[in-house]
Enzyme design. Structure first.
Site, PDB file in Angstrom:
ATOM      1  NE  ARG A  12      75.969  42.999 113.440  1.00 49.66           N
ATOM      2  CZ  ARG A  12      75.389  42.131 112.642  1.00 49.66           C
ATOM      3  NH1 ARG A  12      74.580  41.203 113.130  1.00 49.66           N
ATOM      4  NH2 ARG A  12      75.610  42.151 111.343  1.00 49.66           N
ATOM      5  CD  GLU A  42      70.340  45.053 109.463  1.00 50.65           C
ATOM      6  OE1 GLU A  42      71.586  45.067 109.578  1.00 50.65           O
ATOM      7  OE2 GLU A  42      69.569  44.854 110.398  1.00 50.65           O
ATOM      8  CG  HIS A  43      71.900  46.139 103.711  1.00 52.52           C
ATOM      9  ND1 HIS A  43      72.866  45.432 103.064  1.00 52.52           N
ATOM     10  CD2 HIS A  43      71.042  45.217 104.222  1.00 52.52           C
ATOM     11  CE1 HIS A  43      72.601  44.131 103.151  1.00 52.52           C
ATOM     12  NE2 HIS A  43      71.511  43.972 103.863  1.00 52.52           N
ATOM     13  CG  ASP A  92      77.657  48.676 107.703  1.00 52.49           C
ATOM     14  OD1 ASP A  92      77.053  48.457 106.620  1.00 52.49           O
ATOM     15  OD2 ASP A  92      78.253  47.777 108.337  1.00 52.49           O
ATOM     16  CB  SER A 129      79.607  33.672 113.484  1.00 50.43           C
ATOM     17  OG  SER A 129      79.352  33.451 112.123  1.00 50.43           O
ATOM     18  CG  ASP A 136      79.031  42.901 111.276  1.00 46.17           C
ATOM     19  OD1 ASP A 136      78.099  43.641 111.615  1.00 46.17           O
ATOM     20  OD2 ASP A 136      78.959  42.114 110.319  1.00 46.17           O
ATOM     21  CE  LYS A 157      78.634  38.140 106.248  1.00 50.98           C
ATOM     22  NZ  LYS A 157      79.177  38.231 107.565  1.00 50.98           N
TER      23      LYS A 157
END
Ligand code: NG1
Length: 486
Positions: A56, A62-63, A65, A161, A205, A249
């Site tokens: 997506r 952004e930041h 959720d 991903s 995501d 990450k």
């Protein structure tokens, strides 16, 4: 000769990828290659099943959720595909189409020991362990699977991903265990499951990958999860540019992300404690969204003033936070700085930047609402302006940008983008840009020259991820169907 089944499969892929028939051949070639390698690797296993999960791009939000506030992402036509068949017992065998990832195998159970940090197999383990843990698949009777896995989403680029891999793994595990699924519920379960890899992520995501709609963006709200689809414009395109800086990450990116999560958690605790004192009644808040003006029955201005008082505008040390909360520092560390995996987020030397983080989250949440309305009504200039404001807030208040993302955003705006911002967690990864359709050609060639040739050449001291083709790092987004069995 082309059989009926071939025609049906082509039609299905066309619906999934939301593309004209002449753009289908590369997809058909890819699926045929994956199916062939499945048979080469595992022999004849009877009928194989295909599951896929898209990546997506987040247009804005952004930041937000993990703070309980909404996001506005769309799926992209880059995805993870699994060709699977059930195995004899509960063994899971994975072969990745990209040989550099290596083969993996493990047993499906309630407690699965992770591979070393960053290993691709951990995302599959996360989904399998999570679904057993949630009681969706019973440990005793769980069936495993054999899979060939192929992915086209650039890794560590803020295009999700990892979550696509978790979602595809979850779907594969459910398919071989004959379990149907409800996308909303599964999105929540897999969001929890993905924390296995040590990121305290929100649910954006997994939700967009599962709920995505071809040709549309989704405004997603959390707690409880709900969605509203918004038609994408015809007069403008969303274009992704990869900075080629790894937003990893598994290393420092993950720590920086988790620190932001903790800062927001601490901000919610301090603000609610201060409000409780001020209003003379207990105000409990787990998330910053629990302290929204509408829930407190106060105006936005009043809440902003209260927050500023509660958090102070300067960074706070752990000791200062403990004093304000009237708690022991060790208790604050245990209650607020400890992650789900038991690790503790270290106190940053410059202190916790609570006010800055709060200001980003609350202003970003308001931008998402305005952006959703602007997109729905076709007010693209307004949408673009909100994207630009979001980028500034991510850079200045949330501090998740970097030199390369700044260069890309500036270059994009100079080559026809009316709005440009970093997307995803930040610290590298991609930008998303809104470009009027008549300027898309000029935008692609201009950015290619200015960033991928000139900027890269002029910064030999930086580490850029190599790429095979420019289309892998600079591309127009097309929203595909959400994840499922193909
Ligand atoms: P990416 O871009 O995939 O690293 C992360 C989180 C999201 C969200 C964004 C920032 C995970 C799996 N993803 O996304 O939930 O918080 O950062 O908006 O943790």
């Amino acid at each position: 000769m082309i059989s009926n089944a071939d025609v049906q499969f082509s039609e299905r892929l066309q619906a999934v990828y939301h593309c004209p028939a002449d753009e289908l051949p590369p997809h058909l070639i890819r699926y045929t290659r994956l199916i062939d390698s499945f048979h080469t690797r595992y022999g004849d296993t009877g009928t194989a099943t295909i599951v896929r999960a898209p990546g997506r791009v987040n247009l804005i939000g952004e930041h937000t959720d993990y703070n309980g506030y909404p996001v506005l992402p769309m799926t992209i036509d880059r995805d993870i595909v699994f060709i699977i068949a059930p195995s004899e017992g509960n063994e899971i065998n994975l072969t990745n189409e990209d040989p550099s990832f290596g083969e993996r195998s493990f047993t499906a159970s309630r407690t699965i020991t992770p591979y070393k940090q960053g290993d691709w197999g951990n995302y599959v383990k996360a989904a399998v362990q999570g679904l057993i843990h949630e009681g969706v698949v019973e440990e005793r009777s769980a069936k495993g699977f054999r899979a060939v896995v192929g992915g086209t989403i650039p890794g560590s680029a803020g295009l999700s991903s990892s979550s696509a891999l978790v979602v595809a793994s979850g779907l594969a595990f459910l398919a071989v265990n004959d379990k149907s699924f409800e996308p909303m519920l599964l999105a929540d379960q897999l969001a929890r499951a993905e924390r296995y890899v040590g990121m305290e992520g929100g649910g954006m995501d997994q939700a967009i990958s599962l709920l995505g709609v071809a040709g549309k963006a989704l405004k997603i709200n959390f707690y409880p999860l709900r969605q509203e689809s918004i038609q994408l414009p015809e007069s403008a395109a969303f274009v992704v540019c990869n900075s080629l800086v790894q937003a990893s990450k598994s290393e420092s990116g993950r720590d920086a992300y988790n620190l932001r999560v903790v800062e927001c958690r601490v901000a919610a605790a301090l603000f609610s404690s201060s409000l409780s004192k001020k209003l003379g009644k207990p105000i409990t808040a787990r998330l910053l969204s629990d302290l929204a003006p509408s829930l407190l029955h106060r105006t936005e201005r009043e809440v902003e003033q209260d927050a500023r008082m509660a958090l102070g505008t300067q960074p706070l040390s752990l000791l200062e936070i403990a004093l304000r909360l009237g708690e022991d520092p060790s208790e604050v560390r245990r209650r607020l700085c400890t992650l789900k995996d038991g690790s503790v987020v270290a106190e940053p030397p410059e202190g916790f930047k609570l006010w800055q983080r709060y200001r980003h989250v609350v202003s970003e949440a308001a931008r998402v609402e305005r952006a959703a309305a602007a997109l729905s009504s076709g007010a693209l200039d307004e949408f673009a302006a909100l994207m630009n404001e979001s980028h500034a807030s991510c850079r200045d208040d949330y501090e998740v940008s970097c030199d390369e993302l700044e260069a890309l955003v500036t270059i994009a705006r100079g080559h026809g983008a009316i709005g440009a911002r970093l997307t995803g967690a930040g610290f590298g990864g991609c930008t998303v840009n809104i470009v009027p359709v008549e300027h898309v050609g000029r935008f692609l060639s201009g950015v290619r020259r200015a960033y991928y040739e000139t900027y890269r050449r002029d910064h030999p001291e930086k580490i850029f991820v190599p790429f095979r083709s420019i289309d892998d790092v600079l591309f127009v987004c097309r929203a595909t169907k959400g994840a499922g069995v193909v």
